[in-house]
Design an enzyme around this catalytic site. Structure first.
Site, mmCIF file in Angstrom:
data_model
loop_
_atom_site.group_PDB
_atom_site.id
_atom_site.type_symbol
_atom_site.label_atom_id
_atom_site.label_comp_id
_atom_site.label_asym_id
_atom_site.label_seq_id
_atom_site.Cartn_x
_atom_site.Cartn_y
_atom_site.Cartn_z
ATOM 1 N N SER A 134 -7.987 5.191 -5.065
ATOM 2 C CA SER A 134 -6.608 5.173 -4.575
ATOM 3 C C SER A 134 -5.627 5.716 -5.604
ATOM 4 O O SER A 134 -5.776 5.492 -6.820
ATOM 5 C CB SER A 134 -6.222 3.727 -4.237
ATOM 6 O OG SER A 134 -4.823 3.616 -4.082
ATOM 7 N N GLU A 136 -2.978 4.378 -6.119
ATOM 8 C CA GLU A 136 -2.423 3.186 -6.776
ATOM 9 C C GLU A 136 -2.941 3.070 -8.212
ATOM 10 O O GLU A 136 -2.335 2.391 -9.035
ATOM 11 C CB GLU A 136 -2.822 1.928 -6.006
ATOM 12 C CG GLU A 136 -1.854 1.505 -4.928
ATOM 13 C CD GLU A 136 -0.545 0.943 -5.470
ATOM 14 O OE1 GLU A 136 -0.589 -0.025 -6.254
ATOM 15 O OE2 GLU A 136 0.518 1.451 -5.094
ATOM 16 N N TYR A 158 -4.611 -5.041 -7.109
ATOM 17 C CA TYR A 158 -5.317 -4.083 -6.246
ATOM 18 C C TYR A 158 -5.629 -2.802 -7.024
ATOM 19 O O TYR A 158 -6.769 -2.316 -7.029
ATOM 20 C CB TYR A 158 -4.463 -3.761 -5.015
ATOM 21 C CG TYR A 158 -4.961 -2.581 -4.209
ATOM 22 C CD1 TYR A 158 -5.982 -2.720 -3.274
ATOM 23 C CD2 TYR A 158 -4.410 -1.305 -4.384
ATOM 24 C CE1 TYR A 158 -6.442 -1.624 -2.539
ATOM 25 C CE2 TYR A 158 -4.863 -0.214 -3.659
ATOM 26 C CZ TYR A 158 -5.879 -0.373 -2.742
ATOM 27 O OH TYR A 158 -6.328 0.711 -2.020
HETATM 28 P P1 NAP Z 1 -7.746 -1.135 6.189
HETATM 29 O O1 NAP Z 1 -7.296 -0.603 7.505
HETATM 30 O O2 NAP Z 1 -6.993 -2.252 5.556
HETATM 31 O O3 NAP Z 1 -9.276 -1.549 6.324
HETATM 32 C C1 NAP Z 1 -9.901 -2.331 5.344
HETATM 33 C C2 NAP Z 1 -11.316 -2.626 5.803
HETATM 34 O O4 NAP Z 1 -11.962 -3.432 4.810
HETATM 35 C C3 NAP Z 1 -11.388 -3.427 7.122
HETATM 36 O O5 NAP Z 1 -12.345 -2.843 7.961
HETATM 37 C C4 NAP Z 1 -11.852 -4.808 6.655
HETATM 38 O O6 NAP Z 1 -12.658 -5.469 7.603
HETATM 39 C C5 NAP Z 1 -12.729 -4.423 5.474
HETATM 40 N N1 NAP Z 1 -13.013 -5.570 4.604
HETATM 41 C C6 NAP Z 1 -12.124 -6.430 4.046
HETATM 42 N N2 NAP Z 1 -12.786 -7.390 3.355
HETATM 43 C C7 NAP Z 1 -14.119 -7.122 3.481
HETATM 44 C C8 NAP Z 1 -15.291 -7.752 3.020
HETATM 45 N N3 NAP Z 1 -15.255 -8.868 2.269
HETATM 46 N N4 NAP Z 1 -16.493 -7.221 3.343
HETATM 47 C C9 NAP Z 1 -16.551 -6.096 4.120
HETATM 48 N N5 NAP Z 1 -15.469 -5.459 4.597
HETATM 49 C C10 NAP Z 1 -14.266 -5.968 4.289
HETATM 50 O O7 NAP Z 1 -7.776 0.064 5.104
HETATM 51 P P2 NAP Z 1 -7.712 1.644 5.325
HETATM 52 O O8 NAP Z 1 -6.298 2.064 5.329
HETATM 53 O O9 NAP Z 1 -8.614 2.018 6.433
HETATM 54 O O10 NAP Z 1 -8.308 2.143 3.930
HETATM 55 C C11 NAP Z 1 -9.701 2.330 3.758
HETATM 56 C C12 NAP Z 1 -10.018 2.272 2.265
HETATM 57 O O11 NAP Z 1 -9.307 3.286 1.578
HETATM 58 C C13 NAP Z 1 -9.650 0.974 1.579
HETATM 59 O O12 NAP Z 1 -10.629 0.742 0.587
HETATM 60 C C14 NAP Z 1 -8.329 1.274 0.927
HETATM 61 O O13 NAP Z 1 -8.129 0.439 -0.189
HETATM 62 C C15 NAP Z 1 -8.524 2.714 0.543
HETATM 63 N N6 NAP Z 1 -7.332 3.536 0.469
HETATM 64 C C16 NAP Z 1 -6.489 3.590 1.530
HETATM 65 C C17 NAP Z 1 -5.384 4.419 1.466
HETATM 66 C C18 NAP Z 1 -4.430 4.512 2.628
HETATM 67 O O14 NAP Z 1 -3.333 5.027 2.427
HETATM 68 N N7 NAP Z 1 -4.817 4.086 3.827
HETATM 69 C C19 NAP Z 1 -5.156 5.200 0.325
HETATM 70 C C20 NAP Z 1 -6.056 5.124 -0.723
HETATM 71 C C21 NAP Z 1 -7.159 4.308 -0.647
HETATM 72 P P3 NAP Z 1 -12.182 -6.773 8.453
HETATM 73 O O15 NAP Z 1 -11.772 -6.252 9.789
HETATM 74 O O16 NAP Z 1 -13.423 -7.577 8.507
HETATM 75 O O17 NAP Z 1 -11.067 -7.417 7.694
HETATM 76 N N1 GDD Z 2 4.506 -2.906 3.098
HETATM 77 C C1 GDD Z 2 5.822 -2.773 2.875
HETATM 78 N N2 GDD Z 2 6.695 -3.546 3.596
HETATM 79 N N3 GDD Z 2 6.240 -1.895 1.936
HETATM 80 C C2 GDD Z 2 7.564 -1.761 1.746
HETATM 81 C C3 GDD Z 2 8.501 -2.502 2.462
HETATM 82 C C4 GDD Z 2 8.055 -3.449 3.423
HETATM 83 O O1 GDD Z 2 8.819 -4.149 4.080
HETATM 84 N N4 GDD Z 2 9.745 -2.140 2.040
HETATM 85 C C5 GDD Z 2 9.573 -1.206 1.104
HETATM 86 N N5 GDD Z 2 8.258 -0.978 0.910
HETATM 87 C C6 GDD Z 2 7.673 -0.048 -0.082
HETATM 88 C C7 GDD Z 2 6.680 -0.715 -1.024
HETATM 89 O O2 GDD Z 2 7.378 -1.437 -2.050
HETATM 90 C C8 GDD Z 2 5.921 0.498 -1.532
HETATM 91 O O3 GDD Z 2 6.610 1.077 -2.617
HETATM 92 C C9 GDD Z 2 5.967 1.476 -0.352
HETATM 93 O O4 GDD Z 2 6.924 0.943 0.576
HETATM 94 C C10 GDD Z 2 4.622 1.648 0.362
HETATM 95 O O5 GDD Z 2 4.085 0.371 0.672
HETATM 96 P P1 GDD Z 2 2.796 0.213 1.609
HETATM 97 O O6 GDD Z 2 2.974 0.946 2.873
HETATM 98 O O7 GDD Z 2 2.514 -1.250 1.680
HETATM 99 O O8 GDD Z 2 1.661 1.010 0.833
HETATM 100 P P2 GDD Z 2 1.246 1.059 -0.712
HETATM 101 O O9 GDD Z 2 1.720 2.364 -1.260
HETATM 102 O O10 GDD Z 2 1.607 -0.169 -1.425
HETATM 103 O O11 GDD Z 2 -0.360 1.056 -0.614
HETATM 104 C C11 GDD Z 2 -1.020 1.882 0.334
HETATM 105 O O12 GDD Z 2 -1.345 3.117 -0.244
HETATM 106 C C12 GDD Z 2 -2.258 3.046 -1.341
HETATM 107 C C13 GDD Z 2 -2.458 4.477 -1.856
HETATM 108 O O13 GDD Z 2 -1.389 4.827 -2.685
HETATM 109 C C14 GDD Z 2 -2.267 1.114 0.808
HETATM 110 O O14 GDD Z 2 -2.858 1.795 1.871
HETATM 111 C C15 GDD Z 2 -3.285 1.003 -0.308
HETATM 112 O O15 GDD Z 2 -4.488 0.431 0.184
HETATM 113 C C16 GDD Z 2 -3.549 2.423 -0.848
HETATM 114 O O16 GDD Z 2 -4.494 2.394 -1.894
#
Ligand code: NAP
Ligand code: GDD
Length: 342
Positions: A134, A136, A158
């Protein structure tokens, strides 16, 4: 014979898009699901009917070994994680266990099932491994835009857990010769995004206000900047990484950054609303340590993988607002009953 893929995190946003993509590519797709009554599993069974489900948990080493033995995958995509950053302060240890140590358990399951030892190196049949790293991990960024060489300074439990998984993936590649890679993915969104993340919180909030179901939307830090892309584009990059000739890590993002304020303006604008009349800033939603600015340099992915994003920020926001307007107008439940699933 069809290639076989095992996906952890199949019930999540990326799991659904990746499963659809791999099915289209002719794969036999297996998804790891946890819990005896996980409420998201029926949705997967209903909407991703061609995916075979296998029980397992990133907290349970034995279950992962059994899952790999059962699925016999050629490729494993580790998407499972506690992925909501604020939760990682509330449940820091659990986040470390699932998001960090979970990576170790999956790698160990692959290593054990492939018969790989330090002295014998990799076996004839290589299982390729993708880790969902990520942006992050960059946290308090040392340079902009961020590349594969930018140092990490994570700002949340995280981010720290993801950095552990990232380095461990590199280490298994170097120690055992495994085809193990990390995609350092920047934020990617879609109508299937969880409602806790800011893009979906905003698109749902806009839809509720537009339909007269709410009048205000409470948000935290409006100044944070993210590089937001479309999840459907990003899962293609995961597959390209595992199809490459050499195992390498890649940054995946659009190269454009926008503030939360700009996101809000675009989303309310897409519904013909004035955001300033509805958005309430709530300091209780600010994080203990914020990531102020993320912006990818995806040059390596573009030149080596031929990967390009296809959906602009503006089109992504409009897509999400329109999907939530339709969803709520139909009286559906945003979590359980989302028609934007296949
Ligand atoms: P998500 O929608 O939050 O999905 C997370 C998945 O993890 C769910 O299927 C959840 O299953 C599973 N999980 C949680 N705890 C678990 C456990 N103990 N054992 C097995 N599975 C478990 O996340 P996403 O947005 O699809 O992201 C996919 C991956 O990419 C994550 O690793 C996230 O950190 C990473 N990532 C996401 C982003 C982004 O912007 N979306 C960016 C960078 C990296 P349950 O239904 O069982 O809870
Ligand atoms: N969730 C949330 N809710 N975020 C808010 C809000 C609110 O009400 N108001 C402002 N924000 C700001 C957060 O402080 C953050 O700076 C930004 O919006 C994005 O927040 P999220 O959408 O929660 O995503 P994230 O950037 O913290 O994390 C996501 O992206 C990562 C990759 O950079 C997640 O998908 C992570 O799993 C992923 O790794």
């Amino acid at each position: 014979m069809a290639r076989r893929a095992l996906i952890t995190g199949i019930t999540g946003q990326d799991g659904s898009y990746l499963a659809e993509h791999l099915l289209r590519e002719g794969y036999e797709v297996w998804g790891l699901v946890r819990g005896q009554a996980n409420p998201r599993v029926p949705r997967v069974r209903r909407l991703l009917q061609d995916v075979r489900l296998v029980r397992g948990d990133l907290l349970d080493q034995g279950s992962l070994i059994s899952a790999v033995e059962k699925a016999q995958p050629d490729e494993v995509y580790n998407l499972g994680a506690i992925s909501f950053v604020p939760m990682s302060w509330e449940q820091a240890e659990l986040t470390g266990e699932v998001t960090g140590m979970g990576v170790l358990r999956v790698l160990e399951a692959i290593r054990v099932c492939s018969g790989i030892t330090a002295s014998r190196g990799s076996s004839a049949r290589q299982i390729r491994f993708y880790q969902a790293s990520s942006s992050e991990m960059f946290g308090q960024v040392r340079e902009t835009p961020q590349t594969e060489r930018t140092p990490f300074h994570p700002r949340s439990p995280y981010g720290v857990a993801k950095a552990y998984g990232h380095f461990l993936t590199q280490n298994y590649r170097e120690s055992y010769g495994m085809f193990a890679v990390s995609g350092i993915l920047f934020n990617h969104e879609s109508p299937r995004r969880g409602a806790e993340f800011v893009t979906r919180k905003v698109s749902l909030g806009v839809a509720r206000i537009k339909l007269g179901l709410a009048s205000e939307l409470r948000l935290g830090n409006l100044e944070a900047r993210r590089d937001w892309g479309f999840a459907g584009d990003f899962v293609r990059a995961m597959h390209l990484m595992l199809s490459a000739a050499e195992p390498e890590d890649y940054v995946i993002g659009t190269g454009r950054t926008h503030s939360v304020r700009e996101l809000v303006e675009a989303a309310f604008g897409a519904a013909g609303l004035d955001w300033e009349r509805h958005v309430v800033c709530d300091s209780s939603l600010h994080r203990p340590a914020e990531v102020d600015l993320l912006c990818a340099d995806p040059k390596k992915a573009r030149t080596q993988l031929g990967w390009e994003p296809t959906v602009s920020f503006e089109d992504l926001v409009a897509m999400m607002v329109e999907a939530d307007l339709r969803l709520l107008a139909d009286g559906r439940d945003p979590e359980q009953d989302n028609p934007s699933w296949p």
